[in-house]
Design an enzyme around this catalytic site. Structure first.
Site, PDB file in Angstrom:
ATOM      1  N   HIS A 125       0.859  -1.194   0.000  1.00 12.14           N
ATOM      2  CA  HIS A 125       0.000   0.000   0.000  1.00 12.14           C
ATOM      3  C   HIS A 125       0.893   1.242   0.000  1.00 12.14           C
ATOM      4  O   HIS A 125       1.973   1.242   0.605  1.00 12.14           O
ATOM      5  CB  HIS A 125      -0.911  -0.020   1.237  1.00 12.14           C
ATOM      6  CG  HIS A 125      -1.961   1.048   1.171  1.00 12.14           C
ATOM      7  ND1 HIS A 125      -1.701   2.341   1.550  1.00 12.14           N
ATOM      8  CD2 HIS A 125      -3.246   1.014   0.740  1.00 12.14           C
ATOM      9  CE1 HIS A 125      -2.802   3.066   1.360  1.00 12.14           C
ATOM     10  NE2 HIS A 125      -3.755   2.282   0.861  1.00 12.14           N
ATOM     11  N   GLU A 168      -3.581   1.982  -7.480  1.00 16.16           N
ATOM     12  CA  GLU A 168      -3.831   3.018  -6.479  1.00 16.16           C
ATOM     13  C   GLU A 168      -3.091   4.304  -6.920  1.00 16.16           C
ATOM     14  O   GLU A 168      -1.917   4.494  -6.596  1.00 16.16           O
ATOM     15  CB  GLU A 168      -3.256   2.494  -5.170  1.00 16.16           C
ATOM     16  CG  GLU A 168      -3.535   3.305  -3.976  1.00 16.16           C
ATOM     17  CD  GLU A 168      -2.612   2.886  -2.817  1.00 16.16           C
ATOM     18  OE1 GLU A 168      -3.008   3.131  -1.695  1.00 16.16           O
ATOM     19  OE2 GLU A 168      -1.499   2.353  -3.038  1.00 16.16           O
TER      20      GLU A 168
HETATM   21  C1  PEP Z   1      -6.414   4.008  -0.237  1.00 13.80           C
HETATM   22  O1  PEP Z   1      -5.677   4.353   0.676  1.00 13.80           O
HETATM   23  O2  PEP Z   1      -6.097   3.092  -1.029  1.00 13.80           O
HETATM   24  C2  PEP Z   1      -7.694   4.709  -0.426  1.00 13.80           C
HETATM   25  C3  PEP Z   1      -8.429   4.450  -1.499  1.00 13.80           C
HETATM   26  O3  PEP Z   1      -8.043   5.553   0.568  1.00 13.80           O
HETATM   27  P1  PEP Z   1      -9.278   6.557   0.540  1.00 13.80           P
HETATM   28  O4  PEP Z   1     -10.465   5.781   0.063  1.00 13.80           O
HETATM   29  O5  PEP Z   1      -9.419   7.021   1.933  1.00 13.80           O
HETATM   30  O6  PEP Z   1      -8.902   7.641  -0.423  1.00 13.80           O
END
Ligand code: PEP
Length: 258
Positions: free
Chosen positions: A94, A166
């Site tokens: 992550h 991400e």
């Molecule tokens: C993440 O950290 O992968 C994420 C999607 O966080 P958020 O939904 O809070 O933006």
């Protein structure tokens, strides 16, 4: 057909009792959806109690991290071996782990290997920062993260992996902007292309790719409608059980009936 995956990453939120209350309420809101797998990644502490409480037909558990050695003198760490029988998935790489805990490409690769060695499925996060995006380096970053993370795996193992794209510039932790679905499509296409170049198109077709930027019940449909987008990894919006249940119901409307 691939099962879509909607993953709640609770990060460092919800202690054991709040987690239990959440699961109790959430259970009543969400029916079993045949084609949608709902995954919750609580804190390490809540994993064991929740494993006794969740309806396993409805919810699978994930860990948010683990250490790549199976056992030993590694103070403060939890191994993939210790998570066997408690979770099905482990989130690896992550962006918060890469940034705050300095996890480099090789550490992520070793965690992916350890995950398979222990019979668990990785949810491998990859994505570029805002600066890398502006500099036009998205494809290079994705390529390097992907190639290194998968480098010790067989094609058979790659087939089962889950990849969360991400875009770091689109997550709430970093005051992200809202990503346009067409921008996300370009990167998903690139991920599919990279996997098929390395492991063949059959393997690429089976890998599940999630959108891992910020979503809410209103925006999630735009991402889930993308080609080869097989679900979402959700941070902030998953902390409220009603919001998370709404997201799952949206996912069902788009993908669950296929
Ligand atoms: C993440 O950290 O992968 C994420 C999607 O966080 P958020 O939904 O809070 O933006």
């Amino acid at each position: 057909m691939k099962k879509n995956l909607i993953v709640a990453n609770w990060k460092m939120h919800l202690n054991v009792s709040s987690a239990s209350i959440y699961i109790n309420r959430f259970n009543k809101e969400v029916p079993v959806h045949r084609n949608i797998e709902v995954v919750i990644a609580p804190s390490f502490l809540a994993i064991q109690p929740l494993s006794l409480e969740v309806d396993h037909r409805k919810i699978k558990l994930a860990a948010q991290n683990a250490y790549f050695k199976d056992e030993g003198a590694f103070t403060g760490e939890v191994s993939f071996t210790m998570l066997r029988d408690l979770v099905k998935y482990v989130i690896i790489g992550h962006s918060e782990r890469r940034l705050y805990f300095h996890e480099d490409l090789e550490t992520v690769r070793d965690k992916v290997s350890a995950c398979y060695r222990n019979g668990l499925t990785p949810i491998l996060c990859i994505g570029e920062t805002k600066a890398e995006r502006i500099a036009g380096e998205t494809k290079r970053v994705i390529h390097d993260q992907l190639i290194t993370a998968l480098s010790n795996l067989t094609a058979e193992e790659v087939r089962g992996i889950v990849i969360a794209y991400e875009p770091i510039w689109a997550i709430s932790t970093f005051q992200g902007e809202v990503a346009k679905p067409q921008d996300i499509q370009r990167v998903i296409d690139f991920i599919v292309y990279q996997i098929s170049e390395l492991y063949g198109s059959k393997v690429a077709e089976e890998v599940r790719i999630l959108y891992g930027g910020s979503v809410n019940p209103d925006s999630v449909s735009g991402y889930l409608a993308l080609e080869n987008c097989d679900g979402a990894l959700i941070g902030g919006a998953s902390l409220n059980y009603l919001e998370f249940a709404k997201i799952i119901n949206k996912a069902y409307l788009i993908r669950g009936k296929e």
